[in-house]
Design a protein around this motif. Structure first.
Motif, PDB file in Angstrom:
ATOM      1  N   GLU A 228      40.907  34.199  36.787  1.00 22.95           N
ATOM      2  CA  GLU A 228      41.236  35.317  35.905  1.00 22.95           C
ATOM      3  C   GLU A 228      41.538  36.570  36.715  1.00 22.95           C
ATOM      4  O   GLU A 228      42.440  37.345  36.366  1.00 22.95           O
ATOM      5  CB  GLU A 228      40.088  35.574  34.937  1.00 22.95           C
ATOM      6  CG  GLU A 228      39.856  34.507  33.904  1.00 22.95           C
ATOM      7  CD  GLU A 228      38.774  34.902  32.919  1.00 22.95           C
ATOM      8  OE1 GLU A 228      38.836  36.013  32.364  1.00 22.95           O
ATOM      9  OE2 GLU A 228      37.840  34.107  32.726  1.00 22.95           O
ATOM     10  N   ALA A 232      45.179  38.387  36.680  1.00 22.04           N
ATOM     11  CA  ALA A 232      45.305  39.791  36.297  1.00 22.04           C
ATOM     12  C   ALA A 232      46.014  40.590  37.389  1.00 22.04           C
ATOM     13  O   ALA A 232      46.844  41.465  37.105  1.00 22.04           O
ATOM     14  CB  ALA A 232      43.933  40.381  36.015  1.00 22.04           C
ATOM     15  N   LEU A 285      38.178  43.222  34.809  1.00 29.69           N
ATOM     16  CA  LEU A 285      39.545  42.955  34.365  1.00 29.69           C
ATOM     17  C   LEU A 285      40.184  44.184  33.736  1.00 29.69           C
ATOM     18  O   LEU A 285      41.390  44.426  33.881  1.00 29.69           O
ATOM     19  CB  LEU A 285      39.570  41.773  33.400  1.00 29.69           C
ATOM     20  CG  LEU A 285      39.142  40.428  33.987  1.00 29.69           C
ATOM     21  CD1 LEU A 285      39.260  39.319  32.937  1.00 29.69           C
ATOM     22  CD2 LEU A 285      39.932  40.066  35.231  1.00 29.69           C
TER      23      LEU A 285
END
Length: 293
Positions: A228, A232, A285
């Protein structure tokens, strides 16, 4: 309280010192350059010139303070970093034993329990001067029986925020230079994370509330999957994402590649209950556009 802070011009201290001052403490920061001095004075703190190899300066700073927050670490020379850290801790111990003054020191979670969720009750397995970080956590926590309110500050491997120049910043830089953002294997292994300002709040609360011999986890997110993270970064930079092997990761990122290949998760449940600490900053994130913009 008059608090002596080492590593005062560093990244984590940029979150810690303002929180200490906001809590009403008087801070004296150890710096080694004119640039560092200007930065620390800008926070509203006093300055003491010196470095980790100047043990007399460390002792003098501790003698002149009612508490010590030791955040400095010799990242410039990892081969010698453990010995440097051990010597610095021993210098502080010379001054603080028998005083009941607080001694908070930076530690980490990366190598203690990889692949499992680390908690504050898990002891560091590292001891002795040749161990990672000079076996400092075991050494300093043992002083709880010698009149030192020693507290281990275990920071997430990712302490993120605008201005960060650590792991995430470096991984982002490599992705920008190579035109591809990478994760290792299937990218399911995770990194714990905390925003810089939340880490600062945890330290300020620990100075006031933590008991001798305790461990504080400055961890907001137990684990963020590295795939992830890479995706990102890729979206932010407008570059593709790819999987690489652990060997490729070390070739591409050096030492950071080994860390990037490791599952490093940790809980902060006990810290939150003991300190009344609740992170409010952006998640990793959410913060990544500040790295890729």
């Amino acid at each position: 309280m008059r608090v002596f802070v080492t590593g005062a011009s560093g990244w984590i201290a940029s979150g810690v010192i303002p929180q200490l001052i906001d809590a009403g403490h008087q801070v004296v920061g150890l710096v080694r350059s004119d640039e560092g001095e200007a930065k620390v004075k800008g926070y509203g703190a006093e300055v003491r010139r010196g470095n980790l190899d100047d043990l007399d300066s460390l002792r003098a700073g501790a003698e002149d303070a009612e508490g010590v927050v030791h955040l400095a670490f010799n990242h410039d020379d990892f081969a010698a970093a453990g010995a440097t850290e051990r010597a610095a801790l021993e210098a502080f111990g010379d001054v603080l034993k028998g005083t009941d003054r607080p001694f908070l020191f930076a530690s980490g979670i990366a190598l203690i329990k990889p692949g499992q969720v680390l908690t504050e009750t898990d002891a560091s397995p590292f001891s002795g001067p040749d161990a990672p970080r000079g076996g400092g956590e075991q050494l300093a926590l043992s002083w709880a029986d010698s009149g030192v309110r020693s507290v281990s500050l275990r920071f997430a491997p990712t302490v993120h925020g605008t201005g960060d120049h650590g792991f995430i910043a470096y991984i982002t830089q490599v992705a920008r230079e190579r035109g591809v953002s990478a994760y290792v294997g299937d990218g399911s292994h995770s990194w714990a994370a905390v925003h810089r300002d939340d880490a600062g709040k945890a330290v300020a609360l620990a100075l006031e509330k933590s008991a001798a011999g305790s461990v504080v986890h400055a961890i907001a997110e137990e684990g963020v999957a590295t795939r992830e993270i890479a995706e990102a970064i890729g979206r932010g930079l407008g570059v593709p994402t790819e999987s690489i092997s652990p060997e490729e990761a070390q070739a591409r990122y050096g030492f950071i590649g080994m860390v990037y290949s490791t599952d490093i998760r940790a809980s902060s449940t006990i810290t939150r209950e003991r300190l009344g600490w609740e992170p409010t900053g952006p998640t990793l994130l959410e913060d990544l556009p500040n790295y890729t913009g």
